[in-house]
Design a protein around this motif. Structure first.
Motif, PDB file in Angstrom:
ATOM      1  N   MET B   1      48.763  33.707  36.698  1.00 42.07           N
ATOM      2  CA  MET B   1      47.415  33.618  36.136  1.00 42.07           C
ATOM      3  C   MET B   1      47.275  34.584  34.967  1.00 42.07           C
ATOM      4  O   MET B   1      48.005  35.559  34.874  1.00 42.07           O
ATOM      5  N   LEU B   3      44.608  36.053  31.629  1.00 41.37           N
ATOM      6  CA  LEU B   3      43.260  36.160  31.083  1.00 41.37           C
ATOM      7  C   LEU B   3      42.991  35.050  30.074  1.00 41.37           C
ATOM      8  O   LEU B   3      41.898  34.475  30.042  1.00 41.37           O
ATOM      9  N   LEU B   6      41.800  31.943  31.597  1.00 38.69           N
ATOM     10  CA  LEU B   6      40.392  31.992  31.993  1.00 38.69           C
ATOM     11  C   LEU B   6      39.498  31.803  30.772  1.00 38.69           C
ATOM     12  O   LEU B   6      38.531  31.042  30.802  1.00 38.69           O
ATOM     13  N   GLU B  43      48.224  26.443  39.315  1.00 38.57           N
ATOM     14  CA  GLU B  43      48.341  27.647  40.122  1.00 38.57           C
ATOM     15  C   GLU B  43      47.271  27.694  41.209  1.00 38.57           C
ATOM     16  O   GLU B  43      47.536  28.089  42.338  1.00 38.57           O
ATOM     17  N   LEU B  44      46.068  27.278  40.848  1.00 38.24           N
ATOM     18  CA  LEU B  44      44.991  27.307  41.831  1.00 38.24           C
ATOM     19  C   LEU B  44      45.102  26.132  42.804  1.00 38.24           C
ATOM     20  O   LEU B  44      44.485  26.126  43.856  1.00 38.24           O
ATOM     21  N   ILE B  66      34.780  27.713  40.205  1.00 36.59           N
ATOM     22  CA  ILE B  66      35.782  28.488  39.486  1.00 36.59           C
ATOM     23  C   ILE B  66      35.208  29.008  38.179  1.00 36.59           C
ATOM     24  O   ILE B  66      35.373  30.180  37.825  1.00 36.59           O
ATOM     25  N   ILE B  69      33.010  31.953  38.680  1.00 36.08           N
ATOM     26  CA  ILE B  69      33.742  33.188  38.919  1.00 36.08           C
ATOM     27  C   ILE B  69      34.367  33.690  37.627  1.00 36.08           C
ATOM     28  O   ILE B  69      34.356  34.878  37.335  1.00 36.08           O
ATOM     29  N   ILE B  70      34.898  32.744  36.864  1.00 37.38           N
ATOM     30  CA  ILE B  70      35.508  33.127  35.586  1.00 37.38           C
ATOM     31  C   ILE B  70      34.489  33.855  34.720  1.00 37.38           C
ATOM     32  O   ILE B  70      34.800  34.854  34.064  1.00 37.38           O
ATOM     33  N   VAL B  73      34.330  37.333  35.794  1.00 34.24           N
ATOM     34  CA  VAL B  73      35.515  38.098  35.418  1.00 34.24           C
ATOM     35  C   VAL B  73      35.467  38.449  33.933  1.00 34.24           C
ATOM     36  O   VAL B  73      35.683  39.600  33.545  1.00 34.24           O
ATOM     37  N   GLY B  76      33.199  41.133  33.269  1.00 34.62           N
ATOM     38  CA  GLY B  76      33.797  42.415  33.622  1.00 34.62           C
ATOM     39  C   GLY B  76      34.656  42.955  32.495  1.00 34.62           C
ATOM     40  O   GLY B  76      34.595  44.142  32.170  1.00 34.62           O
ATOM     41  N   LEU B  77      35.408  42.089  31.871  1.00 34.10           N
ATOM     42  CA  LEU B  77      36.245  42.546  30.762  1.00 34.10           C
ATOM     43  C   LEU B  77      35.384  43.090  29.633  1.00 34.10           C
ATOM     44  O   LEU B  77      35.685  44.124  29.034  1.00 34.10           O
ATOM     45  N   ASN B  79      32.570  44.407  29.949  1.00 31.98           N
ATOM     46  CA  ASN B  79      32.076  45.701  30.403  1.00 31.98           C
ATOM     47  C   ASN B  79      33.110  46.801  30.199  1.00 31.98           C
ATOM     48  O   ASN B  79      32.771  47.918  29.812  1.00 31.98           O
ATOM     49  N   LEU B  80      34.361  46.465  30.463  1.00 30.12           N
ATOM     50  CA  LEU B  80      35.415  47.462  30.249  1.00 30.12           C
ATOM     51  C   LEU B  80      35.394  47.953  28.804  1.00 30.12           C
ATOM     52  O   LEU B  80      35.471  49.151  28.534  1.00 30.12           O
ATOM     53  N   LYS B  81      35.288  47.016  27.907  1.00 28.87           N
ATOM     54  CA  LYS B  81      35.266  47.395  26.490  1.00 28.87           C
ATOM     55  C   LYS B  81      34.069  48.276  26.191  1.00 28.87           C
ATOM     56  O   LYS B  81      34.154  49.239  25.433  1.00 28.87           O
TER      57      LYS B  81
END
Lengths: 314, 314
Positions: B1, B3, B6, B43-44, B66, B69-70, B73, B76-77, B79-81
């Motif tokens: 999987m 990024l 996604l 994969e899923l 899905i 959820i993506i 996610v 979240g990325l 947010n990291l930045k």
DNA sequence: AACTGTTACGCGTGACGTAATGATG
DNA sequence: CATCATTACGTCACGCGTAACAGTT
């Protein structure tokens, strides 16, 4: 940015800031992790870990926040996989439950029997531990559900749902004078040697609290992590036992007598703990509802989304 | 999987299931997206998109979950930045606010003045749109905050925080008979041509509701998206205006008179909308508190975590 | 001396772009 | 015929592992 980088940082944090150990746990090389973490830090423009010379000694302030978010992201990925499994093999899979002895021995058997009949294709895994371990397993994704009493003061990562309230009883061999005490009092109990739960378990804290409130210190001669052990020693005459009421079965425990002690100790609440924002398989919701019929799926889902309005009474 | 996988799936869903368009938007090739999405589905173990022949026609049931959820996610990325920027350049960056004309023109100027004085290094971007657009921008990550009235019935993706309550007034040229009505009534208003907000804006729905409740149908001769236009036409004698009270300034609007209409229309609430689970820069919290002093940082943070207990009254 | 993190370097996989092909309306 | 997804294929880069190096206790 990279998923691996996130996994690496997460694992390093989890393993006490030890890259070597993290590498071993993830079946990869130290240099790889070291490098990828540096790349991640570089990309974000912030150090996640504090380095003293060549050693990681702490997590930086931004690092804490970053690791929190990473946890969310990785949780999301786990959820994606769950969805995949749900739809590709709706009626098979695994349900992992982390719980204590008391629950596994007395509360869960009928639930599990019903569940297995309904989902013969689902593999059930029961992991037994103390409340702290149980919660950790669920947070770490090793278990889907935690079932325990008093399971730790509301962790942020977990949603705790109240299931059943239960009380305690005092057990003793037939003919023991405690059985004649009417009404049963804490003072009476304190006159005899007591066998009860280990302090990590089954609301032992409630028991302590009740005695402390009356300035009594019971003579606890033996503590165990499960009621079977307690019952065994009570039968042997080692003392009187304080156990969960559900642990005494008049027809099976023929060598013992029990007296209700609901009025002496604050009642305890069995709770189910689930990782916040987790995506659960259909059958997990069914299991929850089998165990606690008032926890219908939409309610549980709302609670998982962090909706604190949903606090299903008992 | 991966990024990228996604991101690709997310973009394709966002662009109406058009891979070509998604590829263009992400500056990459169609085949790449096509392939990566298939790999992800593989994969899923589940199809995300429904294919009829070689065309994507719909999203599957698991696909919907899905993609949800993506979205988390990817959020979240982002947010990291944000965390990275917060700590690497604490006092510089960009704050993007999506809002309506009314807010931008009447409510925000003093707030923005104060904010700019405090954070000279922060670039402020103001995007003007209707409430629907505003919310979409925030959800899409194009803006940090949405500020609007009645901004759409609680979208799940957004947390809406109440800021200020406001009422309406009726404006008319000096000498207009409506100014003599004591008390002012809906019936009186309905006798004259009315100029007011476009239906997408500023709680126009409250106005409609009030009239409908009395079985009145006002003669709306012109609708506009902002109070300045309304005031202009009211001055020209086109009719009487119903505008937000904050839009009338006795000293500046010399060619107009106003009468309070608080008692006629249900009051409206200005709200700030933020992406659920968003990680906001320090200065964003400061901005929010400047705009709505009761929205202190911890309160806002709790609300962002989805804690619905936090519902800060007004 | 043992342990742990970092740098250097070479290899192989896998993601990407181009071009060609296949469906669809 | 235009549009759009998929297949085929070559290229390049990036992540990984090994080996050597450098601090720390």
């Amino acid at each position: 940015m990279n998923l691996q980088q996130l996994r690496y940082a997460h694992e390093v944090a989890k393993r006490g800031l030890n890259i070597t150990e993290a590498a071993a746990a993830l079946y990869t090389s130290q240099p790889g992790i070291s490098k990828q973490i540096r790349l991640l830090e570089e990309e974000l423009g912030v150090d996640i870990f504090v380095r003293q010379g060549r050693r990681l000694t702490d997590i930086t302030a931004p690092g804490r926040q970053i690791l929190d978010i990473i946890e969310d992201v990785l949780g999301g990925l786990a959820n994606l996989k769950q969805v995949g499994e749900e739809y590709s093999q709706a009626d098979s899979g695994t349900l992992t439950i982390a719980t204590t002895h008391t629950q596994a021995r007395y509360a869960l058997p009928p639930v599990i029997r019903a569940f297995m009949a309904r989902y013969p294709g689902v593999r059930l895994e029961l992991h037994q531990g103390n409340p702290t371990q149980i919660c950790d397993w669920v947070i770490a994704g090793k278990a889907d559900l935690a079932i325990a009493t008093e399971a730790i003061a509301e962790q942020h990562e977990l949603v705790m749902l109240p299931c059943q309230q239960w009380n305690r009883c005092v057990i003793a061999p037939p003919g023991h004078p405690i059985l004649e005490e009417r009404p049963l009092t804490l003072e009476a109990i304190a006159r005899y040697p007591v066998v009860t739960y280990d302090s990590a378990f089954s609301g032992r804290s409630q028991i302590n609290k009740a005695f402390a409130a009356r300035d009594l210190s019971p003579n606890v001669v033996l503590t165990a992590i499960d009621a079977d052990i307690i019952k065994t020693y009570v039968s042997l005459g080692l003392g009187i036992g304080i156990v969960a009421a559900m642990a005494y079965d008049a027809s099976a425990d023929t060598g013992l007598r029990a007296v209700d002690a609901s009025h002496l100790f604050e009642s305890s609440m069995t709770r189910i703990g689930i990782r916040r924002n987790a995506w659960l398989r259909e059958y997990a919701y069914v299991f929850i509802e089998l165990f606690a019929p008032h926890l219908a799926r939409p309610l549980v889902q709302a609670a998982l989304q962090g909706d604190s309005r949903v606090d299903p009474g008992l």
